[in-house]
Motif scaffolding. Structure first.
Motif, mmCIF file in Angstrom:
data_model
loop_
_atom_site.group_PDB
_atom_site.id
_atom_site.type_symbol
_atom_site.label_atom_id
_atom_site.label_comp_id
_atom_site.label_asym_id
_atom_site.label_seq_id
_atom_site.Cartn_x
_atom_site.Cartn_y
_atom_site.Cartn_z
ATOM 1 N N ALA A 1 34.704 38.600 32.057
ATOM 2 C CA ALA A 1 34.286 37.358 32.711
ATOM 3 C C ALA A 1 35.474 36.447 32.963
ATOM 4 O O ALA A 1 35.558 35.804 34.025
ATOM 5 C CB ALA A 1 33.240 36.649 31.846
ATOM 6 N N ARG A 2 36.395 36.378 32.034
ATOM 7 C CA ARG A 2 37.580 35.523 32.210
ATOM 8 C C ARG A 2 38.393 35.963 33.422
ATOM 9 O O ARG A 2 38.768 35.146 34.268
ATOM 10 C CB ARG A 2 38.440 35.580 30.946
ATOM 11 C CG ARG A 2 39.786 34.885 31.074
ATOM 12 C CD ARG A 2 40.609 35.072 29.822
ATOM 13 N NE ARG A 2 41.936 34.502 29.973
ATOM 14 C CZ ARG A 2 42.969 35.160 30.502
ATOM 15 N NH1 ARG A 2 42.812 36.421 30.917
ATOM 16 N NH2 ARG A 2 44.146 34.574 30.613
ATOM 17 N N GLY A 3 38.680 37.258 33.511
ATOM 18 C CA GLY A 3 39.461 37.746 34.641
ATOM 19 C C GLY A 3 38.741 37.558 35.964
ATOM 20 O O GLY A 3 39.362 37.215 36.981
ATOM 21 N N SER A 4 37.425 37.753 35.965
ATOM 22 C CA SER A 4 36.659 37.596 37.199
ATOM 23 C C SER A 4 36.625 36.140 37.648
ATOM 24 O O SER A 4 36.732 35.848 38.844
ATOM 25 C CB SER A 4 35.237 38.123 36.996
ATOM 26 O OG SER A 4 34.496 38.071 38.187
ATOM 27 N N VAL A 5 36.505 35.210 36.711
ATOM 28 C CA VAL A 5 36.498 33.780 37.059
ATOM 29 C C VAL A 5 37.866 33.336 37.559
ATOM 30 O O VAL A 5 37.964 32.558 38.524
ATOM 31 C CB VAL A 5 36.045 32.949 35.850
ATOM 32 C CG1 VAL A 5 36.317 31.459 36.073
ATOM 33 C CG2 VAL A 5 34.566 33.158 35.581
ATOM 34 N N ILE A 6 38.922 33.804 36.939
ATOM 35 C CA ILE A 6 40.269 33.453 37.399
ATOM 36 C C ILE A 6 40.482 33.910 38.835
ATOM 37 O O ILE A 6 41.080 33.202 39.660
ATOM 38 C CB ILE A 6 41.329 34.066 36.462
ATOM 39 C CG1 ILE A 6 41.291 33.360 35.099
ATOM 40 C CG2 ILE A 6 42.721 33.968 37.064
ATOM 41 C CD1 ILE A 6 42.225 33.966 34.080
ATOM 42 N N THR A 7 39.983 35.112 39.161
ATOM 43 C CA THR A 7 40.107 35.602 40.533
ATOM 44 C C THR A 7 39.255 34.790 41.500
ATOM 45 O O THR A 7 39.703 34.439 42.598
ATOM 46 C CB THR A 7 39.703 37.086 40.596
ATOM 47 O OG1 THR A 7 40.529 37.850 39.720
ATOM 48 C CG2 THR A 7 39.835 37.624 42.006
ATOM 49 N N ALA A 8 38.026 34.470 41.099
ATOM 50 C CA ALA A 8 37.109 33.765 42.004
ATOM 51 C C ALA A 8 37.560 32.345 42.285
ATOM 52 O O ALA A 8 37.390 31.844 43.410
ATOM 53 C CB ALA A 8 35.703 33.767 41.412
ATOM 54 N N LYS A 9 38.133 31.662 41.308
ATOM 55 C CA LYS A 9 38.489 30.261 41.528
ATOM 56 C C LYS A 9 39.711 30.098 42.416
ATOM 57 O O LYS A 9 40.040 28.971 42.810
ATOM 58 C CB LYS A 9 38.718 29.559 40.182
ATOM 59 C CG LYS A 9 40.016 29.903 39.479
ATOM 60 C CD LYS A 9 40.169 29.078 38.219
ATOM 61 C CE LYS A 9 41.523 29.320 37.550
ATOM 62 N NZ LYS A 9 41.690 28.493 36.348
ATOM 63 N N GLN A 10 40.403 31.182 42.756
ATOM 64 C CA GLN A 10 41.536 31.124 43.673
ATOM 65 C C GLN A 10 41.108 31.203 45.133
ATOM 66 O O GLN A 10 41.932 31.006 46.027
ATOM 67 C CB GLN A 10 42.506 32.275 43.375
ATOM 68 C CG GLN A 10 43.004 32.341 41.941
ATOM 69 C CD GLN A 10 43.786 31.099 41.527
ATOM 70 O OE1 GLN A 10 44.440 30.469 42.346
ATOM 71 N NE2 GLN A 10 43.717 30.759 40.242
ATOM 72 N N HIS A 11 39.832 31.496 45.398
ATOM 73 C CA HIS A 11 39.375 31.664 46.768
ATOM 74 C C HIS A 11 39.363 30.334 47.514
ATOM 75 O O HIS A 11 39.265 29.259 46.911
ATOM 76 C CB HIS A 11 37.976 32.288 46.785
ATOM 77 C CG HIS A 11 37.973 33.709 46.310
ATOM 78 N ND1 HIS A 11 36.816 34.362 45.922
ATOM 79 C CD2 HIS A 11 38.970 34.614 46.156
ATOM 80 C CE1 HIS A 11 37.106 35.596 45.555
ATOM 81 N NE2 HIS A 11 38.410 35.769 45.684
ATOM 82 N N ASP A 12 39.413 30.433 48.829
ATOM 83 C CA ASP A 12 39.518 29.231 49.660
ATOM 84 C C ASP A 12 38.294 28.346 49.553
ATOM 85 O O ASP A 12 38.400 27.114 49.595
ATOM 86 C CB ASP A 12 39.741 29.645 51.125
ATOM 87 C CG ASP A 12 41.092 30.312 51.336
ATOM 88 O OD1 ASP A 12 41.982 30.091 50.490
ATOM 89 O OD2 ASP A 12 41.248 31.047 52.331
ATOM 90 N N TYR A 13 37.093 28.952 49.432
ATOM 91 C CA TYR A 13 35.896 28.122 49.391
ATOM 92 C C TYR A 13 35.841 27.275 48.126
ATOM 93 O O TYR A 13 35.282 26.175 48.133
ATOM 94 C CB TYR A 13 34.636 28.975 49.529
ATOM 95 C CG TYR A 13 34.479 30.055 48.475
ATOM 96 C CD1 TYR A 13 33.947 29.778 47.231
ATOM 97 C CD2 TYR A 13 34.860 31.360 48.747
ATOM 98 C CE1 TYR A 13 33.796 30.750 46.272
ATOM 99 C CE2 TYR A 13 34.729 32.353 47.796
ATOM 100 C CZ TYR A 13 34.197 32.052 46.567
ATOM 101 O OH TYR A 13 34.066 33.039 45.618
ATOM 102 N N VAL A 14 36.428 27.758 47.036
ATOM 103 C CA VAL A 14 36.485 26.956 45.813
ATOM 104 C C VAL A 14 37.469 25.813 45.981
ATOM 105 O O VAL A 14 37.203 24.671 45.575
ATOM 106 C CB VAL A 14 36.864 27.841 44.612
ATOM 107 C CG1 VAL A 14 36.972 27.008 43.345
ATOM 108 C CG2 VAL A 14 35.829 28.946 44.414
ATOM 109 N N GLN A 15 38.613 26.107 46.583
ATOM 110 C CA GLN A 15 39.587 25.050 46.829
ATOM 111 C C GLN A 15 39.029 24.006 47.785
ATOM 112 O O GLN A 15 39.289 22.803 47.635
ATOM 113 C CB GLN A 15 40.873 25.656 47.392
ATOM 114 C CG GLN A 15 41.524 26.711 46.508
ATOM 115 C CD GLN A 15 41.883 26.184 45.140
ATOM 116 O OE1 GLN A 15 42.273 25.015 44.995
ATOM 117 N NE2 GLN A 15 41.758 27.022 44.116
ATOM 118 N N ALA A 16 38.245 24.456 48.783
ATOM 119 C CA ALA A 16 37.638 23.502 49.711
ATOM 120 C C ALA A 16 36.619 22.623 49.000
ATOM 121 O O ALA A 16 36.541 21.411 49.253
ATOM 122 C CB ALA A 16 36.980 24.260 50.865
#
Length: 320
Positions: A201-216
């Protein structure tokens, strides 16, 4: 009279009928198929379900698991006998009318005990998987999202649990427990099982939070809780589901191993591990005592592992 110019009025333009038109038609049909014929692109979950329905491995394993769950909840579907009713005069006898699997050392019906043994194994596997998945996803997701000292602390705690041998830990932890219910075994498996889920879960969340929609979403002022629940979490849960599904079969095998060693489930609980432990010394004289509970255990573990593999292939586009 001059010919009308198709570029002046796009609605009157005629589609080409040559190779280019055929190619455009094929691309349009391919896009329609990709969208599932609904006019909307498929989501990850709808696309995964589309793949699973066409996978014979998933269908076979899912049907087998549904059957096992049904007999775990209602063993009366297959047998109405009492698994604790024994007759010593029939000890270790082979197959007989109405008793196709024979009798064990205590004269109990092996068929009835094999059917009723599914309840304990399925209960331990499902409850332990849910507990480990919820605890590991919560701790690992928070560590991956916030990072910092919380991430470092969780990683070191997980490393400590990874260093504990499972069987040795079970012998130490469960040897002091006197309860004959499934809950001490479930608690022990959750205690040693959550670090694996937390790391995924930690690795998956780290990857997901780098996506553009999260930054937006962050730029638009979304709070940490909203981003974690609405954007990061749903897009990071797929690997956790895959690992938890495969781990469920492993947990069932672990329960049988601990029961075989005498520290897991205890009589009068009916368990495949207990029956295998009782049958092991008599394997030469009465192999049927070991064959049926061991076979049921193997089929159950294999079904969940096959289901996990099918789910992994459907949720990971790289494996298609």
């Amino acid at each position: 009279m001059p010919e009308p110019d198709p570029y002046e009025n796009p609605k009157e333009a005629v589609a080409p009928t040559g190779a280019g038109g055929a190619m455009d038609l094929a691309m349009s049909e391919a896009e329609t198929l990709e969208r599932g014929g609904t006019g909307r692109p498929r989501s990850l979950w709808s696309d995964a379900w589309h793949q699973l329905r066409r996978n014979p491995v998933f269908l076979v394993s899912a049907l087998l698991i549904v059957f096992l769950v049904l007999i775990a909840i209602w063993p009366q579907i297959l047998t109405g006998a009492d698994p604790l009713r024994c007759d010593l005069s029939k000890s270790q006898q082979g197959s007989a009318p109405g008793h196709p699997f024979g009798y064990d050392t205590q004269g109990c019906d092996v068929y009835t005990r094999t059917v009723h043994g599914a309840r304990a194994s399925i209960t331990v596997g499902v409850c332990a998987t849910l507990g480990a998945a919820l605890l590991g996803s919560l701790l690992g997701g928070l560590a991956g999202f916030f990072g910092g000292w919380w991430d470092a602390l969780l990683s070191r705690i997980a490393d400590v649990f990874f260093g504990i041998p499972v069987v040795l830990g079970g012998l130490v932890f469960l040897s002091v427990v006197t309860s004959s219910t499934v809950w001490p075994v479930v608690g022990f498996i959750v205690l040693l099982g959550w670090p694996q889920i937390a790391r995924i879960a930690r690795g998956s969340v780290i990857t997901a939070k780098q996506h553009d929609y999260v930054q937006a979403a962050r730029a638009l002022g979304a709070g940490s809780g909203r981003m974690l629940l609405r954007h990061v979490g749903p897009n990071a849960v797929a690997p956790v589901i895959v690992v938890a599904t495969i781990a469920l079969g492993t947990y069932i095998a672990l329960e049988a191993t601990l029961s075989f060693l005498g520290v897991g489930l205890r009589p009068p609980t009916v368990s495949w591990g207990i029956d295998i432990s009782n049958a092991a010394p008599q394997i030469r004289n009465a192999p049927h005592m070991l064959l049926w509970p061991a076979g049921a255990l193997s089929v159950t573990v294999l079904a969940f592992i096959m289901l996990g593999d099918a789910v992994r292939d459907a949720l990971d586009p790289k494996l298609r």
